[in-house]
Design an enzyme around this catalytic site. Sequence first.
Site, short mmCIF file in Angstrom:
data_model
loop_
_atom_site.label_atom_id
_atom_site.label_comp_id
_atom_site.label_asym_id
_atom_site.label_seq_id
_atom_site.Cartn_x
_atom_site.Cartn_y
_atom_site.Cartn_z
N GLU A 99 0.83 -1.21 0.00
CA GLU A 99 0.00 0.00 0.00
C GLU A 99 0.86 1.27 0.00
OE1 GLU A 99 -4.35 -0.98 1.76
OE2 GLU A 99 -2.89 -0.34 3.24
N GLU A 129 -6.71 -7.60 -0.71
CA GLU A 129 -7.20 -7.57 0.66
C GLU A 129 -8.69 -7.29 0.61
OE1 GLU A 129 -5.17 -5.01 3.37
OE2 GLU A 129 -3.16 -5.77 2.86
#
Length: 589
Positions: free
Chosen positions: A158, A232
Amino acid sequence: MPELRIDQEGFRLDGEAFRIISGALHYFRVHPGQWRDRLRKARLLGLNTVDTYVPWNLHEPRRGEFGADGGLDLARFLRLAAEEGLYVLLRPGPYICAEWEGGGLPSWLLAEPDMRLRSTDPRFLAAVDGFLARLLPLVAPFFGTRGGPVLAVQLENEFGAYGDDQPYLLRLAEMLRAHGVDVPLFTCDQPADLARGSVPGVLATANFGSRVDENLARLREHQPEGPLMCAEFWNGWFDRWGGPHASRAPESAAADLDRLLAAGASVNLYMFHGGTNFGFTSGANDKHTYRPTITSYDYGAPLDEAGDPAPTYAAFREVIARYAPVPDEPLPEPAKKLAQLGVRLPHRAGLLGQAAALGTAVRADRPLTLEELAATHGEGNGLGFVLYETDLDTPGPVLLHAPAVRDRAQVFVGGQPAGVLERESHEHALAFTVPAGGARLSVLVENQGRVNYGPAVHDRKGLLGPVTANGSALAGWTSRALPLDDLSGLAFEAAGAGPVVGPAFHRGEFDVTEPADTYLDVNGWTKGCAWVNGFALGRYWSRGPQRRLYVPGTALRAGRNELVLLELHATVRPTVDLRDTPDLGPTEE
């Protein structure tokens, strides 16, 4: 040879179209004696893959001291996954977030005051290169290109939510390839951050838990060809101390999973099994206010903290069965639990009086940070507590000012509690009276978890900056790191009739006929940490929401077992209970 390929249409495994149906399972959040059980239950859910981060800070707690045995035996975990018929997505960081201490970045990096984490800072890249040089030779035999289960490796984590630095990401990709990674690389980002977090030639994936159609469309807009994957899929969430227990309805999560699979996308459930932030491993968030994460990482996952199927397990299995083969075996049954009430802890050891058995004092004119103590003086590992002491020679009223407490300071004057300063509450000052003849000032600071997300990951611990008394800087300090990773030097005594004043270890024993999972109920205790047979269970706090700590049955033994609690404040009872059910606290209505 299970070699994963990426083409314009999607994933191909050994030449055949393949959809990844994965679930996150962090080996470092599960007692190693339970790895096989959790992997088997992943397969029974219908998953063909599991996903795990690699916590750099556990594998290399001190610079150059790399370990991968016991609970960190990643090779064994990968071997067990292969034996269970599961593939693996490996996410070695170097940054992992994961609500983990410092996002997995080792604290010794912060011993250098101007270190720029997650950047092209040559010092940071050199440290990353050293870590990968030790880690990847252990993993290489398990790559799919060599007949192993690891299909792909993640690049950073991320990063688009942190910065916009393609040279850094490209340099990391070069390092991974140079150290033998010959399976596909991928990045993961929230949809709004895809442009900043991805790089050419590396598969981009997206993270989200709802608005499936919208978020897949944003991923396809960013990446016109190749597989669609949610790396995710947030089927739950984490908790912080003082907040409610996060909860998501199984029907809602299952409906969004159905939408995701119906769109032809691959998926990784975050989490399939959350596990536990054992010891001092939980992280924190700081978006202008510091918020530490609780010990449990149950996360509302299909497999709960004790490895039992939660309601989401059956709901997800039904959804997965519409799109992929699911084993024709019954749902796993909940494991047997242990209950034992009124476990006595009749022996005590005061922390302030026995600090020398827990760490070595280092003298300096100012308080030293935990990072300095570990990296420069070889004291501690950057986790746990640090005890600062100096003398107050002038009697009378004192205004103590500590401009940067990281994270929670208990102040004692002559051994008597004078107050608490909390980072979370933005507290910096405390007033008290020094008795005639002066007194010893002791400040016990707890590292409640380094920030794991955003620019605040540069999170040094202890007392930062000068500490003043009535405006004058205090000098002549000793700083003592207390990692509490070895309690064998403590001298316990039978408890007296009165209450304990100040932080103290409480020790007791209990007998078990047949070891089984249980939950440590600390009702009546205030704040502290717990160990069973030397295994660090984690932190407890009456602030909640979590009211019981998970105790793995594999940490117990038949016969006599030892239980130790460090109570930082006070308890209204000399006993604890072992319960057969969890209590993660009230949910928000």
